[in-house]
Design an enzyme around this catalytic site. Structure first.
Site, mmCIF file in Angstrom:
data_model
loop_
_atom_site.group_PDB
_atom_site.id
_atom_site.type_symbol
_atom_site.label_atom_id
_atom_site.label_comp_id
_atom_site.label_asym_id
_atom_site.label_seq_id
_atom_site.Cartn_x
_atom_site.Cartn_y
_atom_site.Cartn_z
ATOM 1 N N ASP A 21 52.850 -25.739 -0.416
ATOM 2 C CA ASP A 21 51.707 -24.894 0.366
ATOM 3 C C ASP A 21 52.185 -24.718 1.814
ATOM 4 O O ASP A 21 51.699 -23.932 2.719
ATOM 5 C CB ASP A 21 50.865 -24.153 -0.386
ATOM 6 C CG ASP A 21 49.594 -25.755 -0.423
ATOM 7 O OD1 ASP A 21 50.406 -26.902 -0.423
ATOM 8 O OD2 ASP A 21 48.651 -25.617 -0.812
ATOM 9 N N THR A 48 46.665 -23.716 2.622
ATOM 10 C CA THR A 48 46.916 -23.206 1.021
ATOM 11 C C THR A 48 46.888 -21.743 1.005
ATOM 12 O O THR A 48 48.339 -21.131 0.882
ATOM 13 C CB THR A 48 45.871 -23.740 0.140
ATOM 14 O OG1 THR A 48 45.878 -25.081 -0.418
ATOM 15 C CG2 THR A 48 46.407 -22.881 -1.561
ATOM 16 N N GLU A 85 50.452 -27.944 -4.219
ATOM 17 C CA GLU A 85 49.068 -28.109 -2.704
ATOM 18 C C GLU A 85 49.914 -29.665 -2.071
ATOM 19 O O GLU A 85 50.170 -30.905 -2.616
ATOM 20 C CB GLU A 85 47.983 -28.917 -3.919
ATOM 21 C CG GLU A 85 46.703 -29.931 -2.074
ATOM 22 C CD GLU A 85 46.145 -28.751 -1.976
ATOM 23 O OE1 GLU A 85 46.449 -29.057 -0.381
ATOM 24 O OE2 GLU A 85 45.908 -27.713 -1.567
ATOM 25 N N HIS A 145 45.186 -33.733 -3.508
ATOM 26 C CA HIS A 145 44.521 -33.171 -2.516
ATOM 27 C C HIS A 145 43.122 -34.285 -3.065
ATOM 28 O O HIS A 145 43.015 -34.929 -4.049
ATOM 29 C CB HIS A 145 43.830 -31.870 -3.091
ATOM 30 C CG HIS A 145 42.921 -31.350 -2.229
ATOM 31 N ND1 HIS A 145 41.481 -31.548 -1.315
ATOM 32 C CD2 HIS A 145 43.182 -30.530 -1.145
ATOM 33 C CE1 HIS A 145 40.969 -31.295 -0.478
ATOM 34 N NE2 HIS A 145 41.848 -30.531 -0.226
#
Length: 652
Positions: A513, A329, A289, A461
């Protein structure tokens, strides 16, 4: 004269409400200007144009907001004005509307903080996945304080209206039919004009992306994105003859090891490798991520937040010049599994009719591999489970249930509570999802199965929370802490994996990603698509740092070539390590599509616009150049054919 005056007084509350909305919208626009002080154009003409275009879209927005009230004011008889029902209805809805708009203004600030843009298709997605978003807001921001502040501000606004006698005038003043019809007509005409003739893209007047974004109205942009989250290439973008487009792309994909097996329109081909002995390694693929290249010391970062990944860069096939295709993503997932340039609008992962596509899972399954998808949150989010489940993967996530739908029979395995040590709004921490994969891999090895295990991480995140005591940055305090924990979890994973019986026969692929931020002053902020990627645990003789410009879509074709595999391909990606590889990268948003070669970028925009720029890597600026027709046609060909194959169900 008095009757005429009192007729207008009936609308004094709507007038003051409209002025309040326009004033706060202007204030918010000025806040964003100051926020991006170093990036916006402060040229007086550009500044005024930003403000005036913003006012234009604000007028359109407020017309939609007040239209129900205008309808009510038009149809209610004068004898009912000022009755208890009239007072309750107007006071309730004016309070509710102001309160909701205050929350929207707060949301715009937090959205800008995260994405440096007004509301767009991401905000539309967030409306759908309310659980994750609400939980994320609760964990990232002081929600009681925000709600309390919104209530206080709303009360002050209502008090101001009262002191201006807006309510009193509205409740005691009759309205002539001619005035009612005139105000209704003006409002309705404004709505028709904005619905039929005004596009949100018209706010994108400036070469400086920040000036264009600040020109927009957040609410109007939200509904524009809601209407246009899927865009047909042929309707919105410049196209060339279909056969010519496929001819260009097939030429780019051709080679001595390639045999095309499909007729136009098709890129289907057989990849044959006669130089290597095929190898059957297990593959663990980790899509990390928000992993920007700029986080790594390898690319100049001096914070030492990725020490383990920096060490892996020295003992892997490390791609120094690889770029993400998008900013979400689901774009990364689309790029690596389908090996396809980004199609305009929503990612294919989120679209209907995205099942039974030819993905990398088909290649693995042709080699008798088990394919599994691991995600620490609920895979319902962003349609991940439907996509992976519909394309041959067994699902492991924190959702509920064992079967996705009547059409998708893939098994969905729930990650149990006793397997979780830490969880936030987006899912379990990276260590927990890695441990789940290790458990499943042990079972696969025990059963004699070769495996392709795809892991999607979540810890890097917002709200940037992770287990305490793992690193020297407190949980929930910064992106840097989340990155450092992500790196820590990877180190712990490799430490555990290296002790497994299957480790020596397993290849690990690690790639971001998308970047942590993709916003910049230019149409596409090129530097903010640069991600790290590495292939780990192949024979040491293969380890190298590769500086070729390439794309996320190339990672699996490169791996398949390293393994010496023959396979069928519907992929746009190619083997980066081949001598014949032509360097290029695909970068895009949901509306802008770019092809980069050397230091030049062609960007295709909706409304059938296009431009070519020289990218200055030193300061990450774009300088517009005269159009190169051959380069433009190649760019069009890649994107036009990708969209054509998907929309015509030729990727099945």
């Amino acid at each position: 004269m008095y009757i005429k005056r009192t007729s207008y007084l009936r609308y004094s509350l709507l007038r003051d409400f409209t002025l309040w909305f326009l004033s706060v919208s202007l204030l918010l626009r000025l806040v964003f200007f100051i926020w991006q002080y170093d990036d916006v154009s402060w040229n007086i003409l550009n500044f005024l144009k930003t403000i005036l275009i913003g006012l234009f879209f604000d007028i359109g927005t407020i017309s939609f907001i007040v239209f129900p009230a205008v309808i009510y004011y038009t149809i209610i008889p004068n004898k009912w004005i000022g009755t208890l029902a009239d007072k309750i209805l107007i006071r309730f809805f004016i309070f509710l509307t102001v309160f909701l708009l205050v929350l929207v203004f707060f949301a715009e600030i937090t959205f800008w903080d995260e994405f440096r843009t007004r509301f767009n298709f991401i905000a539309v997605d967030y409306l759908i996945y309310t659980h994750e978003v609400v939980a994320n807001v609760e964990e990232s921001y002081p929600l009681p304080l925000l709600l309390g502040g919104a209530l206080i501000i709303t009360s002050l606004v209502i008090l101001t209206f009262s002191r201006r006698k807006s309510f009193k005038n509205a409740f005691r003043s009759p309205a002539k039919s001619s005035i009612r019809i005139a105000i209704l007509s003006v409002t309705l005409l404004t709505l028709v004009c904005f619905t039929a003739f005004v596009s949100n893209a018209e706010a994108e007047w400036s070469q400086n992306r920040y000036n264009s974004e600040i020109s927009k109205s957040g609410i109007y942009s939200f509904f524009a994105a809601f209407r246009n989250n899927q865009m047909k290439y042929s309707e919105f973008y410049t196209a060339i003859d279909k056969n010519k487009a496929f001819k260009i792309v097939r030429k780019k994909l051709s080679g001595s090891h390639v045999s095309f097996t499909g007729k136009y329109p098709s890129i289907h081909r057989r990849i044959i490798d006669t130089a290597k002995v095929p190898q059957k390694y297990n593959v663990v693929f980790i899509l990390v991520e928000s992993l920007s290249g700029s986080f790594m010391r390898e690319f100049g970062n001096e914070q030492n937040i990725t020490p383990f990944m920096d060490s892996l860069a020295q003992k892997s096939i490390f791609f120094e010049n690889i770029f993400a295709t998008g900013t979400r993503t689901v774009r990364g997932m689309e790029a690596v599994t389908l090996s396809i340039p980004p199609t305009p609008g929503q990612s294919i992962v989120k679209r209907p009719e995205n099942q039974d596509l030819y993905t990398v899972a088909n290649v693995f399954k042709s080699k008798k591999y088990e394919c599994n998808f691991f995600y620490g949150g609920d895979g319902y989010f962003d349609n991940m489970n439907a996509y992976f489940g519909g394309n041959g993967f067994t699902i492991y996530d924190r959702g509920r249930g064992s079967v996705l739908s009547d059409k998708i029979k893939t098994v969905r395995n729930n990650i149990a509570g006793n397997e979780v040590t830490f969880e936030n709004a987006w899912g379990i921490c990276d260590q927990d999802i890695y441990n789940k994969m290790l458990t499943v891999a042990d079972e696969q090895y025990k059963n004699g199965s070769s495996f392709f295990n795809f892991i999607m991480t979540t810890s890097n995140h917002r709200p940037y929370t992770y287990p305490s005591g793992k690193i020297d940055i407190p949980s929930g305090t910064s992106r840097e802490g989340a990155v450092k924990y992500t790196d820590y979890a990877l180190r712990a994973f490799f430490s555990s994996a290296s002790k497994k019986a299957w480790y020596n026969n397993t290849v690990f692929v690690i790639i971001g990603d998308h970047c942590a931020s993709s916003a910049g002053k230019d149409a596409i902020d090129v530097a903010n698509y640069h991600i790290p990627a590495m292939i780990v645990n192949l024979p040491q003789t293969l380890n190298q740092k590769n500086s070729k410009l390439c794309s996320q879509i190339d990672i699996f074709p490169t791996l398949f070539a390293l393994l010496g595999w023959d396979y069928n391909s519907n992929f746009f990606g190619q083997d980066v390590l081949a001598n014949s590889f032509e360097e290029r990268a695909f970068v895009g948003t949901y509306r802008k599509l770019g092809l980069m070669k050397n230091n030049k970028v062609v960007i295709l925009s909706d409304q059938k616009k296009q431009a070519i720029y020289k990218w200055n890597k030193a300061d990450n600026s774009l300088q517009e150049l005269p159009m190169d027709i051959a380069f433009l046609e190649e760019t069009i060909a890649w994107y036009q054919t990708a969209d054509y194959l998907f929309t015509n169900k030729l990727l099945k």
